[in-house]
Design a protein around this motif. Sequence first.
Motif, PDB file in Angstrom:
ATOM      1  N   GLU A 119      -1.064   6.922   4.379  1.00  0.00           N
ATOM      2  CA  GLU A 119      -2.118   7.277   3.426  1.00  0.00           C
ATOM      3  C   GLU A 119      -2.183   8.787   3.360  1.00  0.00           C
ATOM      4  OE1 GLU A 119      -6.238   5.859   3.947  1.00  0.00           O
ATOM      5  OE2 GLU A 119      -5.326   4.077   4.841  1.00  0.00           O
ATOM      6  N   LYS A 161      -2.537   4.324  -0.530  1.00  0.00           N
ATOM      7  CA  LYS A 161      -2.120   3.509   0.600  1.00  0.00           C
ATOM      8  C   LYS A 161      -0.822   2.854   0.205  1.00  0.00           C
ATOM      9  CE  LYS A 161      -4.314   0.482   3.846  1.00  0.00           C
ATOM     10  NZ  LYS A 161      -5.588  -0.189   4.036  1.00  0.00           N
ATOM     11  N   GLU A 162       0.143   2.954   1.048  1.00  0.00           N
ATOM     12  CA  GLU A 162       1.449   2.455   0.686  1.00  0.00           C
ATOM     13  C   GLU A 162       2.079   1.812   1.892  1.00  0.00           C
ATOM     14  OE1 GLU A 162       4.887   4.958  -0.837  1.00  0.00           O
ATOM     15  OE2 GLU A 162       3.133   5.637  -1.974  1.00  0.00           O
ATOM     16  N   THR A 163       2.681   0.666   1.688  1.00  0.00           N
ATOM     17  CA  THR A 163       3.423   0.062   2.783  1.00  0.00           C
ATOM     18  C   THR A 163       4.858   0.528   2.680  1.00  0.00           C
ATOM     19  OG1 THR A 163       1.970  -1.817   2.748  1.00  0.00           O
ATOM     20  CG2 THR A 163       4.086  -2.141   3.815  1.00  0.00           C
ATOM     21  N   SER A 190       4.900   2.054   9.321  1.00  0.00           N
ATOM     22  CA  SER A 190       4.768   0.858   8.489  1.00  0.00           C
ATOM     23  C   SER A 190       3.869   1.107   7.277  1.00  0.00           C
ATOM     24  CB  SER A 190       4.216  -0.300   9.328  1.00  0.00           C
ATOM     25  OG  SER A 190       3.085   0.129  10.042  1.00  0.00           O
ATOM     26  N   GLU A 191       2.994   2.108   7.362  1.00  0.00           N
ATOM     27  CA  GLU A 191       2.051   2.356   6.269  1.00  0.00           C
ATOM     28  C   GLU A 191       1.655   3.815   6.302  1.00  0.00           C
ATOM     29  OE1 GLU A 191      -1.877   0.561   6.334  1.00  0.00           O
ATOM     30  OE2 GLU A 191      -0.995  -1.303   5.628  1.00  0.00           O
TER      31      GLU A 191
END
Length: 326
Positions: free
Chosen positions: A252, A322-324, A249-250
Amino acid sequence: MTDQVIDVTDLRRVYGGGFEAVRGVSFSVGRGELFALLGTNGAGKTSTLELLEGLAAPAGGRVRVLGHDPYAERGAVRHRIGVMLQEGGFPSELTVAETVRMWAGCTSGARPIGEALEIVGLGKRSDVRVKMLSGGEKRRLDLATALIGQPEVLFLDEPTTGLDAEGRRETWELVRALRDSGTTVLLTTHYLEEAEHLADRLAIMHEGRIAASGRVADVVAEQPSHVSFELPTGYFVGDLPPLAELGVSEHEVVGGRVLLRTHELQRAATGLLLWARDADVSLGRLDVRAASLEEAFLRIARAAEGAAGASGAAGAAGVAQKETVA
Ligand SMILES: Nc1ncnc2c1ncn2[C@@H]1O[C@H](COP(=O)(O)OP(=O)(O)OP(=O)(O)O)[C@@H](O)[C@H]1O
């Protein structure tokens, strides 16, 4: 129908200078349940507990203990609850037995002094002066006085703070036995392990509000699990299989180390390992970690810090992407 022994709705507490320490807290505790209030320092646990004990009137909201308002109807509640404060503050010259006898004298339906001391493991220390007790023994004496009136509901404010690991475990056994005998217990604690071991349900407070609550397993299940590893030399995140397909879901990337967050740990870990095998690369310092209560707690604290710093230097260092994952 569950017998709700404690029922709190939108509870608020405001101190003299106008500081709002409890900002709309709601929860309920059923008969025979053990409920833990966890939280960061100054989260409002003791402030909430004191409202439940009837030591202060709420600035707003509603609290019921055994069906009564513990402040306005103190007489109807007081003899049915036991309270262990953070600091007992007993006269130091009295002996253990004299201290408990003094409390028993102010309590209707008190259990025999010897029985109260046996329950907390102070049976052999009854003639010792309070000033000679260890910190752990003093906490047990606190507990003995809380138990003296055979309470239906027990409020314990940080019952194991200052105890060593063995003392803490002994107190857990004791509290568990009380719960098993039908006593409803509400305790505050700093120790996540304590809540994990003891609590049927818990709430994590932060800055006067409940940030997460439920059964331990449910609170933990809301948190993502982690997979982290070092990217093989010459590889980029884009070379990994599509992260959404791995149930991530995410993600980094911090200094060549990839951190994936997922609610489908097995799928993410399997997909990644199969990719590494097929690509014939090894994932350095691979770490696969299931969600935990500690993670829940830290996320709540971090989220608040992030919110506080959002308008300031957040992200200025630019080290973490940080990326969703959609
Ligand atoms: N008498 C008081 N007057 C003004 N502010 C107070 C008073 N008592 C507590 N506070 C403030 O209210 C907030 C909540 O305190 P409280 O003791 O309820 O937190 P807590 O979660 O029990 O903290 P800890 O885990 O550190 O014991 C804190 O910011 C504290 O400084």
